[in-house]
Design a protein around this motif. Sequence first.
Motif, short mmCIF file in Angstrom:
data_model
loop_
_atom_site.label_atom_id
_atom_site.label_comp_id
_atom_site.label_asym_id
_atom_site.label_seq_id
_atom_site.Cartn_x
_atom_site.Cartn_y
_atom_site.Cartn_z
N LEU A 84 0.73 -0.60 0.13
CA LEU A 84 0.23 0.09 -0.09
C LEU A 84 1.10 1.30 0.28
O LEU A 84 1.60 1.68 0.32
N GLN A 85 0.64 2.53 -0.52
CA GLN A 85 0.85 4.09 -0.97
C GLN A 85 0.69 4.89 0.60
O GLN A 85 -0.42 4.25 1.02
N VAL A 86 1.58 5.65 0.98
CA VAL A 86 1.34 6.09 2.66
C VAL A 86 0.57 7.56 1.30
O VAL A 86 1.18 8.65 1.11
N ASN A 87 -0.44 7.98 2.57
CA ASN A 87 -1.03 9.07 1.66
C ASN A 87 0.01 10.17 2.56
O ASN A 87 -0.86 11.59 2.03
N TYR A 88 -0.43 10.33 4.13
CA TYR A 88 0.02 11.57 4.27
C TYR A 88 0.68 10.93 5.98
O TYR A 88 0.07 10.06 6.13
N ILE A 89 1.14 11.64 6.88
CA ILE A 89 1.63 11.12 7.96
C ILE A 89 1.46 11.95 8.69
O ILE A 89 1.79 13.67 8.56
N PRO A 101 10.75 3.95 9.21
CA PRO A 101 10.07 4.95 9.48
C PRO A 101 9.68 5.42 7.15
O PRO A 101 10.10 4.89 6.79
N MET A 102 8.24 5.45 7.86
CA MET A 102 7.50 5.37 5.89
C MET A 102 7.53 6.99 5.70
O MET A 102 7.77 7.83 6.53
N GLU A 103 7.83 7.32 4.19
CA GLU A 103 7.87 8.24 3.93
C GLU A 103 6.69 8.46 2.75
O GLU A 103 5.71 7.36 2.57
N ILE A 104 5.66 9.74 2.83
CA ILE A 104 4.61 9.96 2.00
C ILE A 104 5.21 9.32 0.84
O ILE A 104 5.97 9.75 -0.44
N ASP A 105 3.85 8.68 0.21
CA ASP A 105 3.54 8.76 -1.64
C ASP A 105 4.73 6.66 -1.90
O ASP A 105 4.48 7.27 -2.60
N LYS A 106 5.42 6.68 -0.91
CA LYS A 106 6.18 5.53 -1.20
C LYS A 106 5.26 4.54 -0.57
O LYS A 106 3.71 4.37 0.13
N ARG A 107 5.56 2.91 -1.03
CA ARG A 107 4.71 1.95 -1.07
C ARG A 107 5.40 0.88 -0.03
O ARG A 107 6.45 0.77 0.07
N TYR A 108 4.81 0.21 1.27
CA TYR A 108 5.08 -0.60 1.55
C TYR A 108 4.24 -1.93 1.82
O TYR A 108 3.26 -2.01 1.80
N LEU A 109 5.14 -2.75 1.49
CA LEU A 109 4.35 -4.50 3.16
C LEU A 109 3.61 -4.22 3.48
O LEU A 109 4.72 -3.64 4.10
N VAL A 110 2.86 -4.23 3.97
CA VAL A 110 2.53 -4.12 5.49
C VAL A 110 0.69 -5.46 5.62
O VAL A 110 0.68 -6.04 4.44
#
Length: 278
Positions: free
Chosen positions: A78-83, A108-117
């Motif tokens: 999924l992609q991060v929308n905001y923090i 640490p997650m960053e906006i607009d990047k995608r991560y496996l969750v």
Amino acid sequence: MLQLGQFNTLQILRDTQVGIFLGDGIHEENDVLLPNKYVPKEFSIGDEITVFVYLDHEERPVATTIKPYIQLNQFAHLQVNYINKFGAFMNWGLEKDLFVPFKEQARPMEIDKRYLVYCYLDEKTNRLVATSRTNKFLSNDGVDFENNEEVDLIVSHITEGGINVIINEKHKGLAYANENYEDIKPGKRMKGYIKQVRADGKIDVYLRPVGFTAIEPTSQHVLDALKANRGFLRLNDDSNPEDIKTVLKMSKKSFKKAVGSLYRQKLIEIKEDGIYLV
């Protein structure tokens, strides 16, 4: 009882100005609103409807007919929308984003990047949350697979050693880089095949069928390539494996099996300069 983070089949109980209320018809505490924007054009009180249930911005159960990108006890990329000061909020296809607390971020997650969750239910807050610390939800203890057994895979991450995958939403596996030539990216869902379960519990997988089951789809791939190249490929048994890998994204061994099958079916001709479509 309503199952948060999952699809529920519920009965239409009553129609209101804001939407229709659904439930099991027995316990009022299980009633949930399906907002007008998701209400079907035609319905009758008493009809059953399948909806996804989650918590709205006021932490109240709400229903939707939209299928999210991830459900309870599942993995997804999924992609991060905001923090904000509490954590990251990921796009999972619904109006309210999926929350990932800072303590649940492997890095640490960053906006607009995608991560496996992984999506789970926080027992303390009774909220759906996600975590990128996925290993704690995977185990290879007591696995019981047959060699060549078909399984569901999610690509976790890619290293020099190979393609790390999640098997059937439960186990960790590895496909070796030198055995796979497809354009694989993290988060991709696909079918795979068990190569072996090692004595230490580690699982090796193939990303495509092996043995005789691989001949048909691989042969079709060669046929498609021939048709796309005006019926000719400058490849044969003497071709460099790297040339075959570049042109067809397959190993030389798979190529030779495919060509042999097509030749026996009289679909191709093999000449010194390459193979021709009949």
